[in-house]
Design a protein around this motif. Structure first.
Motif, PDB file in Angstrom:
ATOM      1  N   PHE A 151      30.145  94.939 -26.120  1.00 22.75           N
ATOM      2  CA  PHE A 151      29.805  94.828 -24.705  1.00 22.75           C
ATOM      3  C   PHE A 151      28.459  94.149 -24.503  1.00 22.75           C
ATOM      4  O   PHE A 151      28.240  93.477 -23.502  1.00 22.75           O
ATOM      5  CB  PHE A 151      29.790  96.225 -24.094  1.00 22.75           C
ATOM      6  N   HIS A 152      27.583  94.289 -25.474  1.00 23.50           N
ATOM      7  CA  HIS A 152      26.214  93.822 -25.250  1.00 23.50           C
ATOM      8  C   HIS A 152      26.077  92.321 -25.334  1.00 23.50           C
ATOM      9  O   HIS A 152      24.986  91.801 -25.129  1.00 23.50           O
ATOM     10  CB  HIS A 152      25.287  94.525 -26.233  1.00 23.50           C
ATOM     11  N   LYS A 153      27.170  91.637 -25.630  1.00 26.41           N
ATOM     12  CA  LYS A 153      27.109  90.181 -25.513  1.00 26.41           C
ATOM     13  C   LYS A 153      26.821  89.769 -24.077  1.00 26.41           C
ATOM     14  O   LYS A 153      26.284  88.693 -23.834  1.00 26.41           O
ATOM     15  CB  LYS A 153      28.432  89.562 -25.969  1.00 26.41           C
ATOM     16  N   VAL A 154      27.195  90.626 -23.135  1.00 25.96           N
ATOM     17  CA  VAL A 154      26.905  90.327 -21.729  1.00 25.96           C
ATOM     18  C   VAL A 154      25.406  90.179 -21.518  1.00 25.96           C
ATOM     19  O   VAL A 154      24.942  89.229 -20.894  1.00 25.96           O
ATOM     20  CB  VAL A 154      27.470  91.438 -20.826  1.00 25.96           C
ATOM     21  N   SER A 155      24.654  91.114 -22.096  1.00 25.26           N
ATOM     22  CA  SER A 155      23.210  91.039 -21.840  1.00 25.26           C
ATOM     23  C   SER A 155      22.579  89.851 -22.545  1.00 25.26           C
ATOM     24  O   SER A 155      21.674  89.217 -21.999  1.00 25.26           O
ATOM     25  CB  SER A 155      22.527  92.337 -22.234  1.00 25.26           C
ATOM     26  N   TYR A 156      23.072  89.526 -23.747  1.00 21.77           N
ATOM     27  CA  TYR A 156      22.501  88.355 -24.421  1.00 21.77           C
ATOM     28  C   TYR A 156      22.810  87.083 -23.628  1.00 21.77           C
ATOM     29  O   TYR A 156      21.929  86.231 -23.413  1.00 21.77           O
ATOM     30  CB  TYR A 156      23.064  88.226 -25.844  1.00 21.77           C
ATOM     31  N   ALA A 157      24.062  86.971 -23.194  1.00 22.84           N
ATOM     32  CA  ALA A 157      24.444  85.773 -22.442  1.00 22.84           C
ATOM     33  C   ALA A 157      23.660  85.700 -21.137  1.00 22.84           C
ATOM     34  O   ALA A 157      23.189  84.621 -20.746  1.00 22.84           O
ATOM     35  CB  ALA A 157      25.941  85.787 -22.163  1.00 22.84           C
ATOM     36  N   ALA A 158      23.487  86.851 -20.464  1.00 20.91           N
ATOM     37  CA  ALA A 158      22.772  86.844 -19.199  1.00 20.91           C
ATOM     38  C   ALA A 158      21.327  86.424 -19.403  1.00 20.91           C
ATOM     39  O   ALA A 158      20.780  85.618 -18.630  1.00 20.91           O
ATOM     40  CB  ALA A 158      22.827  88.228 -18.568  1.00 20.91           C
ATOM     41  N   THR A 159      20.703  86.943 -20.456  1.00 26.70           N
ATOM     42  CA  THR A 159      19.311  86.566 -20.716  1.00 26.70           C
ATOM     43  C   THR A 159      19.195  85.071 -20.946  1.00 26.70           C
ATOM     44  O   THR A 159      18.333  84.404 -20.352  1.00 26.70           O
ATOM     45  CB  THR A 159      18.806  87.323 -21.953  1.00 26.70           C
TER      46      THR A 159
END
Lengths: 406, 212
Positions: free
Chosen positions: A158-166
């Motif tokens: 799920f945390h790919k979302v935060s990396y992509a968003a950053t």
């Protein structure tokens, strides 16, 4: 009476704010045909363009930019209406802008031809949001397709979302900020002046092409992925280049070319980063063994571990080797300590069973390091250990303490 | 002629303004006699019944105005806590309780702000209420998925889960656009529907990729 009427109509044409009042005043039947004609014109021009919900003049998107500037001054930064002017677009306009951001035509400045009258934030914001989630979802899908052939142990991240968003939101804001700062610092004399909002808008729309591309990146064919990177970087990059070339071309040649190169490189680097991080996992990523941490351990720690090793050896001696099992907490410092003294060249790190380790160590270290032999061998007396070097003395003291404690 | 057209338009807008003033449900609750005398049970039951009615309207989106009249955030809160509890995972890579919670509320707030910024004719909490209640079909799909996940996983079962989630997603999107579609001008309808679509799509993705 007739002359009065014509005067009012002219006022209405010039000042749209007073238009309603003036036209209300014009309910009277007019005798003069010319005047009536003018009123008709003004009516068609002004009021057929208003959206039905619009109460204020800010939503008048098709009117001249002069009007918009006036409104920007009137609405305060803290009011909701101030931000509404950045969302003043309709569906066709957004589609037109998205299409324009993917088709570089030499000689057509994207900002001037598509964005210019009113830059919006709707398109850029939702393009970035969409891109964040398509990359996260498609990245997970690609990961699944890779793991499906080898092992069925796949867990979604799920945390790919935060990396992509950053990555995406910092690209969207920081690069335009830097570019705007640079343009402001160079103080270009060209007639074109790009505002920060316009640059943000162009950059947001330039990311639109990566939304379909990120979905296509799930296909695990290496040459296809790199082809897509090239297509995306070329199309959106060249739109950016065509857009920003006119503002920097009158600057010094080196500066202009550097700026152009940086714009293109950052855009391409974003695409390459997406592929490498989210989609392109090399097939030989299996070996995930725990690396021994001894090279980084400082000397005092090693000595401490070493003393615990001695203690353990001695307690084993005391216990007359009756206990074959050693709990893992003790066995790990044991292994670390032996590697620290460079004895266990032949001992595999995974082999943590105590009994074979002891025997092997004593055999191996006989020729290489005398001190260690003394420590490890259970039957040796301690005073012999203290004869070898300063550090060994320290160790012996520690061992003393350890034994007294135990 | 031209002048007459203009004035009729203005009259329309005046009329719609007048009509809107009577819409909020505050006046209705004022009309009811004081709730101080009635037993607590009646009060609680009435509120529960209101929540239940809203759930029913979401699952059976026929009349478009009922959900907008009196907003409450109880239903969204219940749904949100339920989904966050069901979706949280203790292994790495799965979303935490708080992350699901934040996605749910921040997502609803951002979509609402988007509608307002586009010039939508709706109050803030009405929109959040509708968006929250319309997650209900997806919550049903999540429950079904959790039940299916008890069994040993095969491809066929994955297809079943996928179909349930797709159905829930379509239902949620359809219901929310039925309630919220009319608040926007015609030429901006797509712009206000797209974020709603994205919001439910993300929640559907969370549900379908939850495998433990």
């Amino acid at each position: 009476m007739a002359s009065n009427a014509s005067l009012d109509v002219e006022l209405g044409l010039n000042d749209p704010g007073k238009n309603k009042d003036e036209l209300q005043f014009h309910d009277f039947p007019l005798e003069d045909e010319d005047v009536e004609f003018e009123v008709k014109n003004s009516h068609i021009h002004k009021f057929s363009d208003f959206p039905p919900t619009a109460e204020s003049d800010e939503d008048d998107s098709t009117d001249k930019s002069e009007l918009l500037k006036e409104d920007k001054k009137t609405s305060s930064f803290w009011t909701f209406e101030y931000y509404q002017q950045y969302f003043d677009v309709d569906s066709k306009q957004v589609l037109h802008r998205i299409a324009g951001s993917m088709m570089p035509l030499p000689g057509r400045n994207y900002l001037v031809s598509h964005i210019r009258p009113n830059p919006d934030l709707y398109g850029p914001f939702w393009i970035c949001m969409t891109l964040v989630f398509t990359i996260a979802i498609a990245g997970n899908l690609a990961n699944y397709l890779q793991s499906a052939s080898t092992q069925y142990e796949w867990k979604y991240d799920f945390h790919k979302v935060s990396y992509a968003a950053t990555a995406i939101f910092s690209y969207w804001w920081l690069i335009p900020l830097a570019l705007y700062g640079l343009l402001w610092w160079r103080g270009t004399q060209s007639s074109l002046h790009y505002s920060f909002l316009e640059i943000i808008c162009v950059y947001g729309y330039s990311l639109a092409i990566y939304v379909p591309i990120s979905i296509l990146w799930t296909i695990q064919v290496s040459w296809l992925q790199w082809l897509l990177v090239t297509i995306g970087a070329l199309l959106s990059g060249s739109v950016l280049l065509i857009t920003f070339w006119p503002v920097v071309k009158e600057d010094a040649k080196q500066v202009a070319i550097t700026v152009m190169a940086l714009i293109f490189i950052f855009n391409a680097a974003l695409a390459v980063g997406f592929v490498l991080y989210f989609f392109h996992v090399p097939s030989t990523s299996a070996s995930s063994t725990i690396a021994p941490t001894t090279p980084n351990v400082s000397l005092p720690v090693l000595q401490h571990l070493h003393s615990r090793l001695d203690m353990q050896a001695n307690t084993n001696n005391i216990a007359q080797d009756k206990s074959p099992t050693v709990n893992p907490a003790n066995s790990q410092p044991f292994a670390l300590g032996t590697q620290g003294t460079k004895v266990s060249n032949d001992v595999p790190m995974g082999n943590l069973k105590p009994a074979p380790m002891n025997s092997k160590l004593s055999v191996d270290s006989k020729g290489t390091n005398h001190a260690v032999t003394n420590e490890i061998k259970p039957n040796e007396k301690r005073p012999q250990t203290t004869q070898h070097g300063d550090t060994m003395k320290g160790n012996a003291k520690n061992v003393d303490n350890g034994i007294k404690k135990s | 002629m031209a002048d007459v057209d203009f004035h009729s338009k203005q009259d329309d807008s005046d009329l719609s303004l007048e009509g809107e003033i009577t819409v909020p449900g505050v006046a209705k609750s004022d009309d009811e006699l004081s709730t101080l005398d009635e037993p607590v049970k009646d009060t609680v039951m009435r509120d529960l019944r209101a929540i239940g009615t809203k759930f029913f309207h979401v699952l059976y989106p026929k009349t478009s105005k009922t959900l907008l009249k009196e907003w409450d955030l109880w239903g969204p809160l219940i749904l949100c806590v339920y989904m966050a509890m069901m979706l949280q995972g203790n292994t790495s890579g799965q979303p935490e309780f708080a992350e699901v919670f934040v996605i749910y509320w921040i997502g609803a707030v951002i979509v609402t702000l988007n509608t307002k910024l586009l010039g939508g004719n709706i109050s803030f909490f009405q929109s959040v209420c509708v968006l929250g209640y319309c997650v209900c079909p997806l919550a049903v799909a999540l429950s079904v998925c959790r039940i299916i996940l008890i069994a040993n996983q095969t491809t066929a079962l994955f297809v079943v889960r996928f179909l349930f989630v797709i159905a829930g997603f379509a239902w949620s999107t359809f219901a929310s656009t039925a309630f919220l579609g009319d608040v926007q001008a015609r030429n901006r309808k797509v712009l206000s529907v797209y974020p709603i679509f994205l919001f439910y799509f993300i929640i559907s993705w969370l549900i379908i990729s939850h495998t433990h």
